[in-house]
Structures are given as structure tokens and as C-alpha cells.
Motif scaffolding. Structure first.
Motif, short mmCIF file in Angstrom:
data_model
loop_
_atom_site.label_atom_id
_atom_site.label_comp_id
_atom_site.label_asym_id
_atom_site.label_seq_id
_atom_site.Cartn_x
_atom_site.Cartn_y
_atom_site.Cartn_z
N LYS A 150 0.85 -1.19 0.00
CA LYS A 150 0.00 0.00 0.00
C LYS A 150 0.88 1.24 0.00
N GLY A 208 0.84 5.41 0.42
CA GLY A 208 0.07 6.57 0.86
C GLY A 208 0.23 7.75 -0.07
N GLY A 209 -0.48 8.82 0.25
CA GLY A 209 -0.55 10.00 -0.62
C GLY A 209 0.79 10.60 -1.00
N THR A 224 4.78 4.40 3.61
CA THR A 224 4.29 5.73 3.95
C THR A 224 5.42 6.74 3.88
N ASP A 225 5.22 7.93 4.49
CA ASP A 225 6.24 8.98 4.37
C ASP A 225 7.17 9.05 5.58
N GLY A 256 8.65 4.09 9.62
CA GLY A 256 8.16 3.12 10.57
C GLY A 256 7.28 3.77 11.62
N TYR A 301 6.93 5.15 15.27
CA TYR A 301 7.82 5.75 16.27
C TYR A 301 7.11 5.86 17.63
N ASP A 328 4.91 11.01 17.08
CA ASP A 328 5.00 11.51 15.71
C ASP A 328 6.39 12.10 15.45
N PRO A 329 7.19 11.44 14.61
CA PRO A 329 8.58 11.89 14.42
C PRO A 329 8.67 13.27 13.77
N ARG A 330 7.59 13.75 13.18
CA ARG A 330 7.62 15.09 12.57
C ARG A 330 7.43 16.18 13.60
N GLN A 340 -1.68 8.80 13.39
CA GLN A 340 -2.39 8.48 12.15
C GLN A 340 -1.61 7.55 11.22
N VAL A 341 -0.46 7.08 11.66
CA VAL A 341 0.40 6.30 10.76
C VAL A 341 -0.30 5.05 10.23
#
Ligand code: ADP
Ligand code: ASP
Ligand code: MG
Length: 401
Positions: A7, A9-10, A173-174, A177, A179, A182-184, A209-210
Motif C-alpha cells: 500500500k 500513501g498520498g 508511507t512517508d 516506521g 515511532y 509523531d517523528p515530525r 495516524q500512521v
């Protein structure tokens, strides 16, 4: 030869370069002789853009028409990915949700998958086609298009992998993995090599939301291992599976949910039956209640406070405000500017003091707690939304420094 479900993601399919990158990942596995079923999300922010377009013409569009619109996002990315692979010289076909056999409930905007009949997918695989399937969508018993709720493409992929007994299910995904937060947004978040279904399900439900929470629920039910990884770095990701033997981590993550509102019913008579009357009214409209707090009765009255998803606030107030008088309440008040911060960990069951540590971290950051709720593997607090990011960082520092 294996059956592999991937899959993307965007962000992974956001533009022509990203599509070529994804096509490379897919065809590499295909060349090794594997059967490939690929589920895609809409490109980049397409779904948000479509929602904004709808608002330009109607501030209360019907849910049916919204689904008709939103399903177009995945149709675009699926066909574009198929064309990209075609150009590389591989046999490929893209399928919409209904063509891939997705039958859902009738709840537009938040439908659940009832069955997946993979006949068509199988036929295409037998022809050695790479099969691209639109995520996030299906068809209901009225033959109408439905969507599975924001982030639902993960669930589409897991459903196919479960039904077709895939050998491998990879969610690209972006980030590379799952974490500890949220790593951002959180400094020093740590990548988890693996996480149990139960912990991942809690984290996803509590705002990480991962992964779409229903995808985790389904993977657990079928015992399907998931790998969450990046389509860009190609590093090994996080495995989501049943963890039994491994030493359980005390805390596996911190999550934040800002889609929350608190309602308080003030000054209701302190007698039996009130909680029942309030919450049955809400449940009749399918409004899920989360944290509940009832004050101690004083002078014959008490207050009942509870949280719901912010999307349901208007509906809940429309139900409760006219009902306040019949309940004998003084008033109904609400606050949308609240957030829920939670810690999740299978190890906390057998470790006293985890809650105290969390509260100490919040105290250290001078953050006031409005409500608390706990289960065996999670502790959640309700705080002011403006303090949510600071709270997540403070709690994360406490457990992962
Ligand atoms: P996709 O479009 O690939 O489905 P999403 O945006 O739905 O991607 O989910 C990935 C995002 O989830 C990341 O960019 C990250 O900001 C966020 N996220 C929140 N919590 C976590 C966590 N604990 N671990 C990893 N990512 C997380
Ligand atoms: N495109 C949908 C969304 O943005 C589904 C998904 O990405 O999983 O929510
Ligand atoms: Mg997602």
C-alpha cells in the motif's frame, strides 16, 4: 512465488517522480516472480482539496455526494500508477474498489468493509498482471460508492491481504516506521522495530495516524503481520504482530488527538437514571462517548462531563440543549479547544507508578489536567488544546530520555 500486497500513501504517489519511484519498488518484486496487488491513496493532499472544492458549492453536502467526489482521488492515482508501470513495459491493470470486490455497509463517509470478493483480482493475477486497486472505497447495497473514513486505504490493503492470504503486507508511507511519537513533531522520537497489535491499535485509535485503526483491528483478527516502511529511504520498517515472548516495553508510544470536544451538563438532580438518560440519547444517534466524569453530588445536584469526537459536537448539542430542561439541568456547556494526550504500553499493567510519572511530566511543564481515563495498556488525559504539543514532548521526554 509469493503474493505480496503493498500500500502506498498520498505522499508516496504525489507526483510523476514519486510514481516512478513506487513503480520501481513494485516491479522489482514482480520481476522476482511474485504476484503483486498494490493499493493506493489519492495523490498528496488531493482528498483535502476535494473537500475544499465541495465547500465552495455547498456547506452541507450530502454524504453520498461527498463519497462520489472523494473516491475520484484514488481513481486518479490508481490509473496514473498503472500508466507509469505500463510505460516501463510491465503488464498492469487498475481496478476501482467495486471491481476489486469491496462490498461495504451503507454508511457514507465511514463505511465498514463487509466482504471482499477477490475473483477479479485473482483473474488478473493469473494473467500475470500487476493489479493496482483504489484504496479507501467500496460499494454498498444500493450500488453507490462509499468511503471508509480518513486514512482508510490502509484498511483496504489489509482486507485484501487477509482475504487472499498474502505472504507479505507492506504499508509504505512517508516515515520509515512506527515511532514512539509523531517523528515530525516530537524531538527524539524513536523508531520501534516491532509493536504488538494491541499497542498499535491503541496508538492508532488515540491519534497516531500512521495506520488506520481498523486496519490494525483486522490484521490482528486474521493474524496478518504488517510492515510499515518508507517508500523513499528503503530502510527496514516496523513490524506489527502478536508479541508474546519478547520483553514488553513499559511504554511504546505517546499520541495526541485534537479532534475532541468536551460537553458538561451542569446541575442535574443527584438521583438514579440521569447518566442512563443522557448517554442513551447520544448512543441512539451513534455518538461515541469517550472519557466520562461525574462530580460528587452537592445540595442535591451534580455535573456530568464527557468527551466526544469534535465532528459530533453539533449533533450532540442539538440533542442535549433542548433536553436540558427535561433533565432538570441548569445548563449545557462545551469546549472545543481541548486535546487528549495518551501513553500506550503493554508493560504498564505490571508497573505501578506510570501514571504518576506522566502526571509529574505534565506538572513539570505547568500543564493542567481536566480529565483522566485509564485502561490496562493506556493512560489518557484531557488538557487544553494549546498545550497539547508541549504536553506530548514533556511526556515523551519523561519516558524516553
Ligand atoms: P499515508 O499518506 O502514507 O497514509 P499518513 O499521513 O496517513 O500517511 O500517516 C503517516 C504520518 O503519521 C507521518 O507522516 C507522521 O507525521 C504521522 N504519525 C503520527 N504518529 C506517528 C507515529 N507514532 N509513528 C510514525 N508516524 C506517526
Ligand atoms: N485519501 C484518503 C484520505 O486522505 C484515504 C487515505 O489516504 O488512506 O484520507
Ligand atoms: Mg494514512
Amino acid at each position: 512465488m509469493s503474493l505480496i500486497v503493498q500500500k502506498f500513501g498520498g505522499t508516496s504517489v504525489a507526483n510523476a517522480d514519486r510514481l516512478r519511484n513506487v513503480a520501481q519498488i513494485i516491479t522489482e518484486k514482480y520481476k522476482q516472480g511474485n504476484d503483486m496487488v498494490v493499493v493506493v491513496s489519492a495523490q498528496g493532499d488531493t482528498t483535502d482539496d476535494l473537500i475544499a472544492k465541495a465547500a465552495e458549492v455547498n456547506d452541507h453536502p450530502s454524504k453520498r455526494e461527498m463519497d462520489m467526489l472523494l473516491t475520484a482521488g484514488e481513481q486518479m492515482s490508481a490509473s496514473l500508477l498503472a500508466m507509469t508501470i505500463e510505460k516501463m513495459g510491465y503488464p498492469v491493470v487498475s481496478l476501482l474498489g467495486w471491481q476489486a470486490g469491496f462490498i461495504t455497509t451503507t454508511d457514507y463517509g465511514n463505511a465498514r468493509i463487509k466482504t471482499v470478493d477477490p475473483q477479479r483480482i485473482r483473474k488478473e493475477l493469473d494473467k500475470r498482471n500487476i493489479v493496482i486497486v483504489t484504496g479507501f472505497q467500496g460499494i454498498n447495497r444500493y450500488d453507490d460508492m462509499t468511503t471508509l473514513g480518513r486514512g482508510g486505504s490502509d484498511t483496504s490493503a489489509v482486507a485484501i491481504a487477509c482475504v487472499m492470504k498474502a505472504d507479505l503486507c507492506q504499508i509504505y508511507t512517508d516515515v520509515d516506521g512506527v515511532y514512539t511519537a509523531d517523528p515530525r513533531k516530537v524531538e527524539n522520537a524513536i523508531k520501534l522495530p516491532m509493536i504488538s497489535y494491541d499497542e498499535m491499535l491503541e496508538l492508532a485509535t488515540l491519534g497516531a495516524q500512521v495506520l488506520h485503526n481498523r486496519s490494525v483491528e483486522m490484521a490482528k483478527k486474521y493474524g496478518l503481520e504488517l510492515e510499515v516502511l518508507s517508500s523513499i529511504t528503503k530502510q527496514p520498517g516496523t513490524i506489527v504482530k502478536e508479541i508474546t515472548k519478547m520483553e514488553k516495553m513499559l511504554i511504546s508510544g505517546v499520541a495526541k488527538d485534537t479532534n475532541i470536544a468536551r460537553i458538561s451538563i451542569i446541575g442535574v438532580p443527584d438521583k438514579p437514571g440521569l447518566a442512563f438518560r443522557v448517554f442513551s440519547k447520544l448512543s441512539a444517534k451513534n455518538i461515541n462517548v469517550d472519557i466520562i466524569l461525574q462530580s460528587v453530588g452537592r445540595n442535591g445536584t451534580k455535573d456530568i462531563s464527557f468527551t466526544i469526537a469534535q465532528d459530533n459536537l453539533k449533533l450532540a448539542l442539538d440533542l442535549l440543549e433542548p433536553y436540558a430542561e427535561a433533565l432538570g439541568a441548569t445548563s449545557v456547556v462545551y469546549n472545543e479547544h481541548v486535546a487528549k494526550v495518551s501513553i500506550v504500553g503493554a508493560g504498564m499493567e505490571s508497573h505501578p507508578g506510570v501514571a504518576a510519572d506522566m502526571f509529574e511530566a505534565l506538572y513539570g511543564a505547568n500543564i493542567n489536567i481536566h480529565m483522566i481515563s485509564t485502561s490496562e495498556i493506556k493512560i489518557s488525559v484531557l488538557i487544553d488544546e494549546s498545550e497539547a504539543d508541549a504536553a506530548v514532548q514533556a511526556v515523551h521526554n519523561k519516558f524516553f530520555r
